[in-house]
Design a protein around this motif. Structure first.
Motif, PDB file in Angstrom:
ATOM      1  N   TYR A 182      56.141   9.026  -2.889  1.00  0.00           N
ATOM      2  CA  TYR A 182      55.230   8.372  -3.828  1.00  0.00           C
ATOM      3  C   TYR A 182      54.016   9.251  -4.108  1.00  0.00           C
ATOM      4  O   TYR A 182      53.564   9.370  -5.252  1.00  0.00           O
ATOM      5  N   THR A 214      57.102   7.044 -12.457  1.00  0.00           N
ATOM      6  CA  THR A 214      56.025   6.815 -11.485  1.00  0.00           C
ATOM      7  C   THR A 214      55.538   5.378 -11.543  1.00  0.00           C
ATOM      8  O   THR A 214      55.284   4.744 -10.506  1.00  0.00           O
ATOM      9  N   LEU A 221      57.910   3.119  -9.706  1.00  0.00           N
ATOM     10  CA  LEU A 221      57.776   3.231  -8.255  1.00  0.00           C
ATOM     11  C   LEU A 221      56.518   2.518  -7.765  1.00  0.00           C
ATOM     12  O   LEU A 221      56.530   1.859  -6.720  1.00  0.00           O
TER      13      LEU A 221
END
Length: 260
Positions: free
Chosen positions: A134, A247, A250
């Protein structure tokens, strides 16, 4: 004492942002060196603060504020170790103030969320790999945004930012995709271990929670981008859209689940 530690971390991040503003290559050498020392100290104290907030006798406390602070700290660390904060000071100008704010959250938004199974070695490794993935994607997303801004400057005929110490855009792009490949590999390992060893890690078979759905969707977004890059040479705004989309998925999958 813990609150003061978090405040000190936030102050050090803010001081580092000031020391490196507006650009590393324009600042005096003494100021750049001070920024490096301040950043190293901020990361060290942030690590201690996160450890104190997360590690509990009954397990790991991954409440929303703790998770946000940890990912922010890892993103700064990743950007520092990979050199992104040095080569693209605009990334530092964004990520350091955000990290300062995130570092303040754990002591003022107490909402414990202990995870007892996280004390198991396999589960701890799974969480560590996921958090590193991440953090990498956060850095890649910020790098992509900054590079898009630099590209727009060139298209508008504005002064070339690469003449002031920033590497050529093609070099930055290749480096960004290398980071993306590493992040994708870590994310793949995270998802694979979560699916195959779900019962050993979490004490139950894998289920289709919104966290899992968003994580898989993010993986598919990055897989599509890497395939498009390899097969069709995707770059620029096309790559930016896929990077930001993946992104965001996530973030919704991990931090969103902590918020809920």
């Amino acid at each position: 004492m813990i609150i003061l530690l978090h405040v000190l971390v936030a102050a050090l991040y803010a001081a580092t942002a000031w020391a490196r503003w507006p650009r590393d290559d324009e600042a005096p050498e003494s100021r750049r060196n001070a920024g490096q020392v301040l950043l190293a100290l901020a990361l060290l104290l942030h690590g201690i603060a996160n450890f104190e907030a997360i590690v509990r006798p009954d397990g790991l406390d991954f409440a929303f504020a703790n998770a946000l602070s940890l990912v922010a700290g890892l993103a700064v660390l990743t950007g520092w170790l990979t050199g992104v904060l040095r080569t693209l000071p605009r990334v530092a100008a964004v990520i350091l103030p955000v990290a300062a704010i995130c570092a303040l959250l754990p002591p003022i938004t107490a909402s414990p969320h202990p995870i007892a199974f996280a004390s198991e070695p396999w589960a701890a490794a799974h969480i560590a790999v996921a958090l590193c993935a991440y953090a990498l994607f956060v850095v890649v997303a910020m790098q992509a945004l900054v590079m898009t801004g630099l590209e727009k400057r060139l298209h508008r005929g504005l002064p070339d930012a690469t003449s002031r110490g920033v590497p050529p855009l093609l070099t930055l792009e290749r480096y960004m995709f290398r980071l993306l490949v590493v992040g994708f590999a870590l994310l793949t390992l995270t998802l694979a271990s979560g699916i195959v060893f779900s019962e050993q890690l979490f004490g139950k078979p894998v289920t289709f929670t919104h966290k899992n759905v968003f994580s898989v969707a993010g993986w598919l977004a990055f897989a599509t981008l890497l395939f498009g890059r390899w097969r069709y040479g995707w770059r620029g705004r096309t790559a930016l859209k896929w990077i930001l989309g993946g992104t965001l998925l996530l973030v919704l999958g991990y931090l969103g689940s902590k918020f809920v």
